[in-house]
Write a protein that holds these residues in place. Structure first.
Motif, short mmCIF file in Angstrom:
data_model
loop_
_atom_site.label_atom_id
_atom_site.label_comp_id
_atom_site.label_asym_id
_atom_site.label_seq_id
_atom_site.Cartn_x
_atom_site.Cartn_y
_atom_site.Cartn_z
N VAL A 71 0.86 -1.19 0.00
CA VAL A 71 0.00 0.00 0.00
C VAL A 71 0.89 1.23 0.00
O VAL A 71 1.80 1.37 0.83
CB VAL A 71 -0.92 0.00 1.23
N LEU A 72 0.64 2.15 -0.92
CA LEU A 72 1.48 3.33 -1.12
C LEU A 72 0.68 4.59 -0.87
O LEU A 72 -0.31 4.86 -1.55
CB LEU A 72 2.02 3.33 -2.56
N GLN A 73 1.09 5.35 0.13
CA GLN A 73 0.38 6.57 0.52
C GLN A 73 1.30 7.77 0.37
O GLN A 73 2.27 7.91 1.09
CB GLN A 73 -0.13 6.44 1.96
N GLU A 74 0.99 8.62 -0.60
CA GLU A 74 1.75 9.84 -0.84
C GLU A 74 1.40 10.91 0.19
O GLU A 74 0.32 10.86 0.81
CB GLU A 74 1.45 10.35 -2.26
N ARG A 75 2.31 11.86 0.40
CA ARG A 75 1.99 13.04 1.20
C ARG A 75 0.71 13.65 0.67
O ARG A 75 0.54 13.77 -0.54
CB ARG A 75 3.16 14.02 1.10
N SER A 76 -0.20 14.05 1.55
CA SER A 76 -1.54 14.43 1.11
C SER A 76 -1.54 15.58 0.12
O SER A 76 -2.39 15.64 -0.78
CB SER A 76 -2.42 14.77 2.32
#
Length: 220
Positions: free
Chosen positions: A72-77
């Motif tokens: 799961v890859l979560q970028e800076r918002s």
């Protein structure tokens, strides 16, 4: 259902992943939905981007330490709005690295600020473009927040800062991630009662799971 085939998930991101312990909620939901052994590991640091993770040896080693079935890859918002090219580049690098490790990349689409809900379509478009370019799945968390009414939802999705998630918002994120990882599960008709989450009543859990399910169905 067989317990012989575990689901192994690595989550790479920042506070939108570790605030309210999204990995733990995701693990509980996947166990509930699939009946399988599940492990969810977080690799997170406050306020960092996927570019930071890509250039940080500990993050790369976390992927090497697998195997994982899903990454799961979560970028800076703010990344998709402030520098879409960088988001696409480094999300793409991570997607390709996950596939080289025989894992399915899952893009964790974040939500708009409470003060700027009109930006959600632009955020979504960046994640969708990366998914097409790199064969990734998109977990449309931000669109689920939009469907729930953003700041109008009760219990609140946003923390007091209007950026981070309150417990209900983090749970909704975990619910969308679970349903993206395990789309074969009939999430709206599970017979077993939902797992217990300290800050949410069972009916709130089921409502948020339903919001996630209907968000995903509308995109199919």
């Amino acid at each position: 259902m067989s317990f012989s085939s575990p689901i192994r998930v690595l989550l790479i991101g920042n506070s939108h992943t570790h605030v309210n312990n999204v990995p733990a909620s995701l693990q509980k939901l996947l166990v509930w939905g699939t009946g399988r052994v599940v492990t969810c590991m977080g690799c997170t640091t406050d306020s960092v981007s996927l570019q930071w993770h890509w250039n940080h040896h500990a993050s790369r080693r976390a992927l090497d330490a697998g195997p994982y079935d899903f990454v799961v890859l979560q970028e800076r918002s703010g990344g998709p709005l402030e520098d879409a090219r960088s988001t696409r580049t480094y999300a793409g690098h991570w997607c390709e690295a996950a596939k080289q490790h025989n894992a399915t990349p899952v893009l964790y689409m974040t939500w708009a600020l409470d003060s700027a809900p009109q930006t959600q379509p632009d955020i979504a478009a960046v994640y969708d473009k990366v998914a097409v370019e790199h064969g990734a799945r998109v977990a449309p968390v931000g669109l689920a927040w939009q469907r729930a009414g953003f700041g109008a939802h009760k219990p609140p999705l946003y923390d007091a800062d209007g950026r981070h998630a309150a417990p209900a918002g983090s749970f909704l994120a975990a619910a969308v991630l679970a349903q993206t990882i395990a789309p074969q599960v009939s999430w709206l008709s599970l017979r077993e009662p939902p797992p217990v989450f300290a800050s949410l009543a069972p009916e709130q859990v089921l409502s948020l799971v339903g919001i996630g399910a209907h968000t995903i169905l509308l995109r199919e």
